[in-house]
Write a protein that holds these residues in place. Structure first.
Motif, PDB file in Angstrom:
ATOM      1  N   THR A   1     -93.827  92.367 -31.972  1.00 29.91           N
ATOM      2  CA  THR A   1     -94.694  93.168 -32.829  1.00 29.91           C
ATOM      3  C   THR A   1     -95.919  92.319 -33.099  1.00 29.91           C
ATOM      4  OG1 THR A   1     -92.793  94.228 -33.869  1.00 29.91           O
ATOM      5  CG2 THR A   1     -94.913  94.396 -35.019  1.00 29.91           C
ATOM      6  N   LEU A   2     -97.061  92.885 -32.758  1.00 33.47           N
ATOM      7  CA  LEU A   2     -98.343  92.197 -32.885  1.00 33.47           C
ATOM      8  C   LEU A   2     -99.174  92.941 -33.923  1.00 33.47           C
ATOM      9  CD1 LEU A   2     -99.513  89.793 -31.277  1.00 33.47           C
ATOM     10  CD2 LEU A   2    -100.614  91.441 -29.787  1.00 33.47           C
ATOM     11  N   THR A   3     -99.686  92.239 -34.910  1.00 29.29           N
ATOM     12  CA  THR A   3    -100.584  92.841 -35.896  1.00 29.29           C
ATOM     13  C   THR A   3    -102.007  92.609 -35.407  1.00 29.29           C
ATOM     14  OG1 THR A   3     -99.015  92.386 -37.674  1.00 29.29           O
ATOM     15  CG2 THR A   3    -101.278  92.882 -38.319  1.00 29.29           C
ATOM     16  N   VAL A   4    -102.689  93.701 -35.047  1.00 27.19           N
ATOM     17  CA  VAL A   4    -104.037  93.608 -34.494  1.00 27.19           C
ATOM     18  C   VAL A   4    -105.033  94.261 -35.448  1.00 27.19           C
ATOM     19  CG1 VAL A   4    -103.233  93.586 -32.105  1.00 27.19           C
ATOM     20  CG2 VAL A   4    -103.816  95.745 -33.157  1.00 27.19           C
ATOM     21  N   LYS A   5    -106.270  93.788 -35.386  1.00 27.49           N
ATOM     22  CA  LYS A   5    -107.331  94.393 -36.186  1.00 27.49           C
ATOM     23  C   LYS A   5    -108.020  95.454 -35.339  1.00 27.49           C
ATOM     24  CE  LYS A   5    -108.358  90.874 -39.503  1.00 27.49           C
ATOM     25  NZ  LYS A   5    -109.314  90.012 -40.138  1.00 27.49           N
ATOM     26  N   GLU A   6    -108.190  96.600 -35.942  1.00 27.60           N
ATOM     27  CA  GLU A   6    -108.913  97.699 -35.293  1.00 27.60           C
ATOM     28  C   GLU A   6    -110.013  98.104 -36.257  1.00 27.60           C
ATOM     29  OE1 GLU A   6    -107.280 101.850 -34.456  1.00 27.60           O
ATOM     30  OE2 GLU A   6    -106.852 100.720 -32.623  1.00 27.60           O
ATOM     31  N   LYS A   7    -111.228  97.653 -35.960  1.00 24.93           N
ATOM     32  CA  LYS A   7    -112.370  97.803 -36.859  1.00 24.93           C
ATOM     33  C   LYS A   7    -112.043  97.145 -38.190  1.00 24.93           C
ATOM     34  CE  LYS A   7    -114.092 101.750 -34.399  1.00 24.93           C
ATOM     35  NZ  LYS A   7    -114.394 103.131 -34.370  1.00 24.93           N
ATOM     36  N   THR A   8    -111.867  97.901 -39.266  1.00 21.75           N
ATOM     37  CA  THR A   8    -111.602  97.294 -40.572  1.00 21.75           C
ATOM     38  C   THR A   8    -110.133  97.385 -40.979  1.00 21.75           C
ATOM     39  OG1 THR A   8    -112.132  99.372 -41.682  1.00 21.75           O
ATOM     40  CG2 THR A   8    -113.933  97.760 -41.424  1.00 21.75           C
ATOM     41  N   ARG A   9    -109.296  97.991 -40.117  1.00 21.48           N
ATOM     42  CA  ARG A   9    -107.894  98.153 -40.452  1.00 21.48           C
ATOM     43  C   ARG A   9    -107.017  97.258 -39.590  1.00 21.48           C
ATOM     44  NH1 ARG A   9    -105.733 103.376 -39.279  1.00 21.48           N
ATOM     45  NH2 ARG A   9    -107.011 103.266 -37.422  1.00 21.48           N
ATOM     46  N   GLU A  10    -105.817  97.015 -40.085  1.00 18.22           N
ATOM     47  CA  GLU A  10    -104.814  96.311 -39.291  1.00 18.22           C
ATOM     48  C   GLU A  10    -103.729  97.298 -38.908  1.00 18.22           C
ATOM     49  OE1 GLU A  10    -103.293  93.017 -41.513  1.00 18.22           O
ATOM     50  OE2 GLU A  10    -104.920  91.706 -40.882  1.00 18.22           O
ATOM     51  N   LYS A  11    -103.203  97.128 -37.693  1.00 15.82           N
ATOM     52  CA  LYS A  11    -102.072  97.973 -37.296  1.00 15.82           C
ATOM     53  C   LYS A  11    -101.110  97.149 -36.460  1.00 15.82           C
ATOM     54  CE  LYS A  11    -103.754 100.087 -33.017  1.00 15.82           C
ATOM     55  NZ  LYS A  11    -103.969 101.320 -32.307  1.00 15.82           N
ATOM     56  N   ASP A  12     -99.863  97.552 -36.484  1.00 14.23           N
ATOM     57  CA  ASP A  12     -98.828  96.878 -35.705  1.00 14.23           C
ATOM     58  C   ASP A  12     -98.635  97.588 -34.379  1.00 14.23           C
ATOM     59  OD1 ASP A  12     -98.436  95.050 -37.701  1.00 14.23           O
ATOM     60  OD2 ASP A  12     -96.626  95.993 -38.491  1.00 14.23           O
ATOM     61  N   ILE A  13     -98.543  96.794 -33.310  1.00  8.95           N
ATOM     62  CA  ILE A  13     -98.286  97.321 -31.972  1.00  8.95           C
ATOM     63  C   ILE A  13     -97.018  96.659 -31.458  1.00  8.95           C
ATOM     64  CG2 ILE A  13     -99.115  97.382 -29.582  1.00  8.95           C
ATOM     65  CD1 ILE A  13    -101.938  97.473 -30.671  1.00  8.95           C
ATOM     66  N   LYS A  14     -96.119  97.469 -30.970  1.00 10.99           N
ATOM     67  CA  LYS A  14     -94.886  96.945 -30.379  1.00 10.99           C
ATOM     68  C   LYS A  14     -95.071  96.880 -28.867  1.00 10.99           C
ATOM     69  CE  LYS A  14     -91.742  98.375 -34.024  1.00 10.99           C
ATOM     70  NZ  LYS A  14     -91.571  97.072 -34.592  1.00 10.99           N
ATOM     71  N   ILE A  15     -94.766  95.707 -28.292  1.00  9.64           N
ATOM     72  CA  ILE A  15     -94.928  95.485 -26.857  1.00  9.64           C
ATOM     73  C   ILE A  15     -93.589  95.011 -26.295  1.00  9.64           C
ATOM     74  CG2 ILE A  15     -96.161  94.190 -25.061  1.00  9.64           C
ATOM     75  CD1 ILE A  15     -98.454  93.828 -27.125  1.00  9.64           C
ATOM     76  N   PRO A  16     -93.016  95.760 -25.347  1.00 13.30           N
ATOM     77  CA  PRO A  16     -91.758  95.309 -24.736  1.00 13.30           C
ATOM     78  C   PRO A  16     -91.948  93.975 -24.022  1.00 13.30           C
ATOM     79  CG  PRO A  16     -92.180  97.615 -24.226  1.00 13.30           C
ATOM     80  CD  PRO A  16     -93.435  97.070 -24.853  1.00 13.30           C
TER      81      PRO A  16
END
Length: 156
Positions: free
Chosen positions: A128-143
């Motif tokens: 699980t990677l927490t990435v910044k997208e513009k001004t927000r943060e979101k979690d992305i799950k990568i197998p």
């Protein structure tokens, strides 16, 4: 041929790094220009110094001379993996939770193949990677099996 050299080198160097309480990070055998390089990357908690690299190099050089697995001339290099060390194994990802990393995937995930973010978790064969997208943060799950390349990313 190079896979056999890498495998034999790993076999020869593992007892050396174990004895010195070091971690074998990676072995590679590459041709650059006219020269061949056998590179061994070692590390430990808190980082490795040049004296430790020298000890590994001396002992491994003796073992390689005995086994003589490489026909062509080559340069042996033993060093730290550096600040942007590669993450290859499951234990690498577990160890570096909380670190800022770069991940490249074999196929797009949510439309992208490259990600920079903070490694938040490694569970059930996915990170699980927490990435910044513009001004927000979101979690992305990568197998885990979709990761082509990953390494620590230095932020300034």
């Amino acid at each position: 041929m190079s896979k056999k050299i890498v495998a034999l080198t790993e076999e020869l160097v593992q007892p050396i790094v174990d004895e010195l309480n070091l971690e074998l990070v990676e072995v590679e055998f590459v041709k650059e220009g006219k020269n061949h390089f056998l590179r061994v990357y070692v590390d430990k908690e808190g980082g490795i110094d040049i004296e430790e690299c020298g000890k590994v190099s001396e002992r491994l050089s003796e073992k390689l001379d005995e086994a003589d697995p490489i026909e062509q001339a080559y340069f042996l290099e033993v060093s730290s993996p550096g600040v942007e060390r590669r993450l290859k194994t499951r234990s690498d990802f577990e160890r570096f939770i909380g670190s800022h990393i770069y991940v490249k995937t074999y196929e797009p995930i949510h439309g992208d193949k490259e990600f920079y973010g903070d490694l938040f978790a490694f569970e059930e064969d996915e990170i699980t990677l927490t990435v910044k997208e513009k001004t927000r943060e979101k979690d992305i799950k990568i197998p885990f099996d979709k990761i082509a390349k990953a390494n620590i990313a230095v932020t300034f």
